[in-house]
Design an enzyme around this catalytic site. Sequence first.
Site, PDB file in Angstrom:
ATOM      1  N   SER A   1      13.878  82.814  88.255  1.00 30.20           N
ATOM      2  CA  SER A   1      13.229  83.978  87.660  1.00 30.20           C
ATOM      3  C   SER A   1      12.355  84.683  88.697  1.00 30.20           C
ATOM      4  O   SER A   1      11.396  84.095  89.216  1.00 30.20           O
ATOM      5  CB  SER A   1      12.363  83.530  86.482  1.00 30.20           C
ATOM      6  OG  SER A   1      11.514  84.592  86.099  1.00 30.20           O
TER       7      SER A   1
ATOM      8  N   HIS B   1      17.419  85.769  87.067  1.00 32.66           N
ATOM      9  CA  HIS B   1      16.763  86.065  85.788  1.00 32.66           C
ATOM     10  C   HIS B   1      15.679  87.124  86.007  1.00 32.66           C
ATOM     11  O   HIS B   1      14.788  86.953  86.844  1.00 32.66           O
ATOM     12  CB  HIS B   1      16.162  84.768  85.246  1.00 32.66           C
ATOM     13  CG  HIS B   1      15.597  84.872  83.869  1.00 32.66           C
ATOM     14  ND1 HIS B   1      16.373  84.805  82.721  1.00 32.66           N
ATOM     15  CD2 HIS B   1      14.319  85.025  83.438  1.00 32.66           C
ATOM     16  CE1 HIS B   1      15.594  84.898  81.664  1.00 32.66           C
ATOM     17  NE2 HIS B   1      14.343  85.047  82.063  1.00 32.66           N
TER      18      HIS B   1
ATOM     19  N   ASP C   1      12.744  89.250  84.129  1.00 35.02           N
ATOM     20  CA  ASP C   1      11.886  89.317  82.949  1.00 35.02           C
ATOM     21  C   ASP C   1      11.291  90.706  82.789  1.00 35.02           C
ATOM     22  O   ASP C   1      10.445  91.118  83.583  1.00 35.02           O
ATOM     23  CB  ASP C   1      10.735  88.307  83.093  1.00 35.02           C
ATOM     24  CG  ASP C   1      11.211  86.889  82.882  1.00 35.02           C
ATOM     25  OD1 ASP C   1      11.891  86.642  81.871  1.00 35.02           O
ATOM     26  OD2 ASP C   1      10.910  86.028  83.728  1.00 35.02           O
TER      27      ASP C   1
ATOM     28  N   MET D   1       8.939  93.049  80.669  1.00 36.73           N
ATOM     29  CA  MET D   1       7.830  92.950  79.702  1.00 36.73           C
ATOM     30  C   MET D   1       7.173  94.313  79.539  1.00 36.73           C
ATOM     31  O   MET D   1       7.045  95.055  80.510  1.00 36.73           O
ATOM     32  CB  MET D   1       6.790  91.950  80.214  1.00 36.73           C
ATOM     33  CG  MET D   1       7.370  90.583  80.535  1.00 36.73           C
ATOM     34  SD  MET D   1       6.064  89.437  80.953  1.00 36.73           S
ATOM     35  CE  MET D   1       7.035  88.016  81.486  1.00 36.73           C
TER      36      MET D   1
ATOM     37  N   HIS E   1      16.197  89.591  80.662  1.00 41.34           N
ATOM     38  CA  HIS E   1      15.501  89.100  79.471  1.00 41.34           C
ATOM     39  C   HIS E   1      14.497  90.157  79.029  1.00 41.34           C
ATOM     40  O   HIS E   1      13.462  90.334  79.670  1.00 41.34           O
ATOM     41  CB  HIS E   1      14.821  87.774  79.869  1.00 41.34           C
ATOM     42  CG  HIS E   1      14.002  87.146  78.780  1.00 41.34           C
ATOM     43  ND1 HIS E   1      13.127  86.111  79.036  1.00 41.34           N
ATOM     44  CD2 HIS E   1      13.921  87.385  77.449  1.00 41.34           C
ATOM     45  CE1 HIS E   1      12.543  85.744  77.904  1.00 41.34           C
ATOM     46  NE2 HIS E   1      12.996  86.510  76.929  1.00 41.34           N
TER      47      HIS E   1
ATOM     48  N   MET F   1      11.654  91.418  77.004  1.00 42.94           N
ATOM     49  CA  MET F   1      10.537  91.046  76.124  1.00 42.94           C
ATOM     50  C   MET F   1       9.821  92.343  75.776  1.00 42.94           C
ATOM     51  O   MET F   1       8.695  92.606  76.215  1.00 42.94           O
ATOM     52  CB  MET F   1       9.609  90.055  76.856  1.00 42.94           C
ATOM     53  CG  MET F   1      10.196  88.657  76.894  1.00 42.94           C
ATOM     54  SD  MET F   1       9.420  87.630  78.156  1.00 42.94           S
ATOM     55  CE  MET F   1      10.395  88.096  79.561  1.00 42.94           C
TER      56      MET F   1
ATOM     57  N   MET G   1      12.898  79.951  74.039  1.00 45.97           N
ATOM     58  CA  MET G   1      11.662  80.001  74.822  1.00 45.97           C
ATOM     59  C   MET G   1      10.944  78.650  74.705  1.00 45.97           C
ATOM     60  O   MET G   1      10.677  78.173  73.600  1.00 45.97           O
ATOM     61  CB  MET G   1      10.719  81.093  74.298  1.00 45.97           C
ATOM     62  CG  MET G   1      11.132  82.522  74.581  1.00 45.97           C
ATOM     63  SD  MET G   1      11.446  82.922  76.315  1.00 45.97           S
ATOM     64  CE  MET G   1       9.902  82.482  77.102  1.00 45.97           C
TER      65      MET G   1
ATOM     66  N   PHE H   1       4.229  85.053  80.618  1.00 42.74           N
ATOM     67  CA  PHE H   1       3.718  84.619  81.924  1.00 42.74           C
ATOM     68  C   PHE H   1       4.523  83.448  82.477  1.00 42.74           C
ATOM     69  O   PHE H   1       5.009  82.616  81.711  1.00 42.74           O
ATOM     70  CB  PHE H   1       2.248  84.190  81.804  1.00 42.74           C
ATOM     71  CG  PHE H   1       1.377  85.282  81.252  1.00 42.74           C
ATOM     72  CD1 PHE H   1       0.882  86.278  82.090  1.00 42.74           C
ATOM     73  CD2 PHE H   1       1.100  85.343  79.895  1.00 42.74           C
ATOM     74  CE1 PHE H   1       0.105  87.312  81.576  1.00 42.74           C
ATOM     75  CE2 PHE H   1       0.326  86.378  79.367  1.00 42.74           C
ATOM     76  CZ  PHE H   1      -0.174  87.369  80.212  1.00 42.74           C
TER      77      PHE H   1
ATOM     78  N   GLY I   1       4.585  79.951  84.935  1.00 39.45           N
ATOM     79  CA  GLY I   1       3.651  78.872  85.247  1.00 39.45           C
ATOM     80  C   GLY I   1       3.008  78.173  84.066  1.00 39.45           C
ATOM     81  O   GLY I   1       1.997  77.502  84.227  1.00 39.45           O
TER      82      GLY I   1
ATOM     83  N   ASP J   1      13.884  78.618  78.766  1.00 37.85           N
ATOM     84  CA  ASP J   1      13.060  79.455  79.641  1.00 37.85           C
ATOM     85  C   ASP J   1      11.586  79.127  79.454  1.00 37.85           C
ATOM     86  O   ASP J   1      11.024  79.337  78.378  1.00 37.85           O
ATOM     87  CB  ASP J   1      13.345  80.924  79.287  1.00 37.85           C
ATOM     88  CG  ASP J   1      12.625  81.907  80.202  1.00 37.85           C
ATOM     89  OD1 ASP J   1      11.949  81.473  81.151  1.00 37.85           O
ATOM     90  OD2 ASP J   1      12.770  83.124  79.960  1.00 37.85           O
TER      91      ASP J   1
ATOM     92  N   GLY K   1       8.435  76.713  81.877  1.00 36.96           N
ATOM     93  CA  GLY K   1       7.961  75.362  82.205  1.00 36.96           C
ATOM     94  C   GLY K   1       9.050  74.419  82.684  1.00 36.96           C
ATOM     95  O   GLY K   1       8.908  73.201  82.562  1.00 36.96           O
TER      96      GLY K   1
ATOM     97  N   GLY L   1      11.097  79.581  87.224  1.00 31.79           N
ATOM     98  CA  GLY L   1      10.243  80.511  87.955  1.00 31.79           C
ATOM     99  C   GLY L   1       9.396  79.793  88.982  1.00 31.79           C
ATOM    100  O   GLY L   1       9.774  79.625  90.142  1.00 31.79           O
TER     101      GLY L   1
HETATM  102  C1  DX5 Z   1       8.101  83.874  80.616  1.00 26.94           C
HETATM  103  C2  DX5 Z   1       9.403  84.297  81.252  1.00 26.94           C
HETATM  104  C3  DX5 Z   1      10.002  83.275  82.140  1.00 26.94           C
HETATM  105  C4  DX5 Z   1       9.183  82.879  83.350  1.00 26.94           C
HETATM  106  C5  DX5 Z   1       9.327  81.401  83.494  1.00 26.94           C
HETATM  107  O1  DX5 Z   1       7.773  84.765  79.619  1.00 26.94           O
HETATM  108  O2  DX5 Z   1      10.362  84.625  80.254  1.00 26.94           O
HETATM  109  O3  DX5 Z   1      11.317  83.650  82.547  1.00 26.94           O
HETATM  110  O4  DX5 Z   1       9.570  83.499  84.526  1.00 26.94           O
HETATM  111  O5  DX5 Z   1       8.470  80.955  84.492  1.00 26.94           O
HETATM  112  P1  DX5 Z   1       8.176  79.414  84.743  1.00 26.94           P
HETATM  113  O6  DX5 Z   1       9.483  78.763  85.116  1.00 26.94           O
HETATM  114  O7  DX5 Z   1       7.184  79.430  85.849  1.00 26.94           O
HETATM  115  O8  DX5 Z   1       7.630  78.859  83.454  1.00 26.94           O
HETATM  116 ZN    ZN Z   2      12.536  84.950  80.905  1.00 25.21          ZN
END
Ligand code: DX5
Ligand code: ZN
Length: 221
Positions: A10, A35, A37, A39, A68, A70, A139, A145, A147, A177, A179, A199
């Site tokens: 990501s 990937h 994201d 937002m 993705h 959001m 999810m 976010f 991390g 997706d 953690g 990510g």
């Molecule tokens: C969060 C995103 C993820 C994010 C995952 O809202 O949809 O795609 O990049 O990041 P990590 O792998 O660090 O949790």
């Molecule tokens: Zn995502």
Amino acid sequence: MKNKIYIAPSILSADLLKLEEQVNLVAKNGADLIHVDVMDGHFVPNLTFGPNMVEALKRIVDIPLDVHLMITNPELHIQDYARAGADILTVHQEVCRHLHRTIQQIHQEGMKAGVSLNPETPVSLIGDIIEDVELVLIMSVNPGFGGQKFIPHALDKLKEVEKMAEKAGKQIMIEVDGGINPDTAKQAIENGANVLVVGNAIFKQPDIVAALNAIKKAVLH
Ligand code: DX5
Ligand code: ZN
């Protein structure tokens, strides 16, 4: 493992000033998808990229772009992402009043369609759409976010999606997706996931290629 496992780094966690270099690095070292994201600051409390990012990435990588969304009202933006070069377009169930129509529109624009569920959204809500999508995204953190810590209940939901897809006789991509690290990647795959979004556990590591390999090693036999 019987089915192919896809790894989708990501770019949310990448260094934007080194984006081309970092995306090429993962693409050349076995990433299967990129990937992206998107937002909007409404559906999620953060703001990121739009179609111009997808268009720019399309010029530098030839692995599929997994976008993705959001965002609220995703149906208004489908054509923009198709034109930009998205290969898979995923929308959130929570924001689609006419999810079936939105999925149809994504297909009409020549993309694969995905539906995503927030941590508190039950899998049962997609029982009547699973036959129409190519991907379900579970999810495993609250969207917005990178991390964050993996929510273990996502494992039960992955299993449920796998069962639902089997019952429908449908081979779909089951994406997880949030953690994901080598440990949670392994658990997610054991519970039915076949697409891992990663990510921080790739892009925030000192050696990106070693980090990607650590994920692969944890899940590929
Ligand atoms: C969060 C995103 C993820 C994010 C995952 O809202 O949809 O795609 O990049 O990041 P990590 O792998 O660090 O949790
Ligand atoms: Zn995502």
